[in-house]
Design an enzyme around this catalytic site. Structure first.
Site, short mmCIF file in Angstrom:
data_model
loop_
_atom_site.label_atom_id
_atom_site.label_comp_id
_atom_site.label_asym_id
_atom_site.label_seq_id
_atom_site.Cartn_x
_atom_site.Cartn_y
_atom_site.Cartn_z
N THR A 187 0.80 -1.23 0.26
CA THR A 187 -0.19 -0.31 -0.25
C THR A 187 1.51 1.38 0.33
OG1 THR A 187 -0.04 -0.12 2.36
CG2 THR A 187 -1.94 -1.06 1.05
N GLU A 331 -5.13 -3.80 -0.96
CA GLU A 331 -6.00 -4.64 0.24
C GLU A 331 -7.06 -5.65 -0.49
OE1 GLU A 331 -5.39 -2.00 1.17
OE2 GLU A 331 -4.61 -1.67 3.21
N LYS A 438 -14.75 16.70 10.87
CA LYS A 438 -15.69 16.33 12.60
C LYS A 438 -16.06 17.52 12.53
CE LYS A 438 -14.39 11.99 12.88
NZ LYS A 438 -13.05 11.36 12.98
N TRP A 443 -20.92 15.53 10.85
CA TRP A 443 -19.14 14.54 9.83
C TRP A 443 -19.91 15.60 8.61
CZ3 TRP A 443 -17.95 8.90 10.23
CH2 TRP A 443 -17.01 8.56 10.73
P1 AMP Z 1 -4.90 1.88 -2.99
O1 AMP Z 1 -5.85 1.03 -1.98
O2 AMP Z 1 -4.06 2.65 -3.46
O3 AMP Z 1 -5.76 1.44 -4.13
O4 AMP Z 1 -6.15 2.81 -2.35
C1 AMP Z 1 -7.33 2.42 -1.79
C2 AMP Z 1 -8.67 3.85 -1.19
O5 AMP Z 1 -8.99 4.66 -2.32
C3 AMP Z 1 -9.58 3.61 -0.99
O6 AMP Z 1 -9.51 2.70 0.23
C4 AMP Z 1 -10.63 4.92 -1.25
O7 AMP Z 1 -10.10 5.13 -0.22
C5 AMP Z 1 -9.98 5.35 -2.68
N1 AMP Z 1 -10.74 5.02 -3.79
C6 AMP Z 1 -10.70 4.11 -4.18
N2 AMP Z 1 -11.38 3.91 -5.12
C7 AMP Z 1 -12.71 5.09 -4.50
C8 AMP Z 1 -13.68 5.87 -5.21
N3 AMP Z 1 -14.13 5.39 -6.63
N4 AMP Z 1 -13.53 6.86 -4.51
C9 AMP Z 1 -13.50 7.15 -3.34
N5 AMP Z 1 -12.73 6.90 -3.17
C10 AMP Z 1 -12.13 5.48 -3.51
#
Ligand code: AMP
Length: 541
Positions: A187, A331, A438, A443
């Site tokens: 990540t 993940e 917040k 929220w």
């Molecule tokens: P990553 O592991 O780098 O792909 O990041 C995952 C995170 O990206 C998720 O937990 C979300 O917070 C954000 N994310 C992914 N897709 C979306 C989406 N379509 N809308 C809003 N947030 C997203």
């Protein structure tokens, strides 16, 4: 005793995908823009042969099953060979994000204990910088032919094409246990050290099947598919597996991700379907609008990684491109939800359809989700209650690589996202839990605010962050990059929110900046923005 089924126990293996593509779509093309500057073309049959030569090479280099081999590479045919050759022989293909800081890259390589690292020419300076900090790496393999190798590298290098040329390809893919590890992704870790998600052959193949379904990404052998989303970021959303699985032509853009280069490749290769984060489409849209261009074959794109602003959905639709909003994370391999309308939505007015299409969508089979409050109690699916989003399923992480304890409680993985779910199961992310504002115990969704701002014609990019407030704890500040050549004042922009969100959600102020920092995966870096505006005095404070 249970009566067992009497079907063959063929394991779900990554090698079976490329074997299938080579055997049944043998002449279908893979086209890649190379770091060498030219366009390279070959077929699934060629790709599988070279992946076998790579497997032979790795065996000759002493790489054993379960050992990790790193990649630092763009979307290209050699990276695809690494995906299949490394995993196929039973080793673990570890995709490293080259946009991370050098220290993080060294940390990741050491934590993964990569035996070898294969890299594109672009990343030679990066490799020369980190090699001394990665003493366990046995060799650095440059993805180039002899003619393109540097004459005087600071680190001893192996030449990929020389290694492959030395092998005959007489290699049979081993029959592995489908639960063996196949690939590894870290990540991006905005806080703390990056953490590894270790995928298996089984999770990857199941995810590829699910991703290809019509109401998921909907991939077909008749498509020409160009993943803009990098292969070093969550397996390019599974497309390097799903595309050969359906036998579609694959187009890989290499290092050229600017609007002009992408548009050229879309047109030249007849791309019908693509996938990428919102920031990529911003660049492409800007290029097309500035030059009054139209697509001739491009019809659908998946957008995810960050929330897609509704204004972007409209802009792409005006160019004849259907936007499919999707949500997931490293993940989760990464796909969780995809947004498509149901049959009974066909007669809804366009406005109502759009409101649905702006959500992150419904789960695909294989993923189960729920939202819970602070005490872990499940919240109703009424489209209003929002809480922490939890997921489970066969391609969702059980524990991080080398972690002692599971990454979940009671079998549900906490995504760190905050969401609502409506009665039809459409999920909408209101925020990353760290980004929620917040205000007085209530929220405010930063994404909702950003979506409104992004619809203003003078706004190029907008981020909404929390700023300390003496009375309300936190209040929203809107940080805006203006569109080139356009003007808008703070007051005009704030009055644009009237009637679009609750009054108390309207930001207290607007800060105009020339640039919003992006993360290594193209998301707005709100943590950095919050640091930058930590001492910001709101006019309401
Ligand atoms: P990553 O592991 O780098 O792909 O990041 C995952 C995170 O990206 C998720 O937990 C979300 O917070 C954000 N994310 C992914 N897709 C979306 C989406 N379509 N809308 C809003 N947030 C997203």
């Amino acid at each position: 005793m249970a009566l067992m089924g009497q079907m063959m126990g063929a394991p779900l293996l990554i090698s079976s995908i490329i074997k299938h593509a080579a055997r049944y779509y043998g002449t279908t093309e893979i086209v890649s823009r190379r770091t060498e500057g030219d366009l390279h073309r070959y077929t699934y049959r060629d790709c599988e042969l070279r992946a076998r030569k790579l497997a032979q090479t790795l065996e000759a280099l002493g790489v054993k099953q379960g050992e990790r081999v790193g990649t630092l590479a763009w979307n290209g045919y050699r990276h695809l060979e690494l995906y299949y050759g490394i995993s196929g022989m039973g080793a673990v293909c570890h995709m490293i994000n080259p946009r991370l800081f050098a220290e993080q890259i060294a940390y990741i390589i050491n934590h993964a204990e990569d035996e070898y690292v294969c890299f594109d020419a672009t990343f030679l300076p990066l490799v020369e910088g980190v090699a001394a900090h990665c003493p366990k790496v046995k060799g650095w393999i440059m993805l180039a032919d002899r003619a393109h190798m540097p004459t005087d590298p600071k680190v001893p290098l192996l030449c990929y094409e020389d290694l492959l040329d030395a092998r005959d390809g007489h290699y049979t893919w081993p029959e592995l246990d489908e639960n063996q590890a196949s690939s590894l992704c870290y990540t991006s870790g905005t806080t703390g050290n990056p953490k590894g998600a270790l995928y298996s052959h089984r999770s990857t193949v199941l995810h590829a099947y699910a991703a290809a379904l019509p109401d998921a990404l909907g991939c077909s052998a008749r498509d020409v598919i160009l993943p803009v989303v990098p292969m070093f970021h969550v397996n390019a959303w599974g497309l390097p597996y799903a595309v050969p699985l359906v036998g579609a032509k694959l187009v890989l853009p290499g290092p050229k991700l600017d609007g002009a280069s992408l548009f050229d490749l879309f047109e030249r290769e007849g791309v019908t379907f693509s996938a990428g984060v919102p920031t990529v489409w911003l660049g492409l849209l800007q290029h097309m609008q500035a030059n009054d261009l139209k697509f001739s074959t491009f019809r659908r794109t998946v957008i995810g990684g960050s929330a897609v602003p509704p204004a972007m959905i409209r802009a792409l639709e005006a160019l004849g491109v259907e936007v499919i909003h999707a949500w997931g994370m490293t993940e989760m391999s990464p796909l969780g939800t995809v947004c498509k309308l149901l049959a009974r939505h066909a007669d809804l007015p366009e406005e109502a359809q759009h409101r649905i299409l702006e959500t992150q969508g419904r789960v695909i089979f294989g993923v189960d989700m729920k939202i819970v409050d602070g005490d872990g109690r499940e919240l109703p699916w009424d489209g209003k209650a929002f809480g922490d989003l939890l997921v489970r399923g066969p391609w969702i992480i059980d524990r991080y690589f080398r972690a002692e304890t599971p990454a979940h409680d009671d079998g549900w993985f906490p995504t760190g996202d905050v969401a609502t779910i409506d009665p039809d199961g459409y999920m909408q992310i209101t925020d990353r839990s760290k980004d929620v504002i917040k205000s007085g115990g209530e929220w405010i969704s930063s994404i909702d605010i950003e979506n409104v701002a992004a619809a203003h014609p003078a706004v190029h990019m907008a981020a909404c962050i929390s700023v300390r407030h003496p009375k309300w704890d936190e209040r929203p500040l809107l940080v805006v990059v203006k569109r080139a050549g356009m003007e808008v004042s703070r007051d005009t922009l704030l009055s644009f929110f009237d009637g679009k969100v609750a009054k108390w959600w309207i930001p207290d102020d607007v800060a105009f900046v020339t640039e919003i920092p992006l993360t290594a995966t193209g998301k707005m870096q709100k943590l950095k923005l919050r640091e930058q505006f930590a001492d910001y005095k709101l006019p309401t404070a």
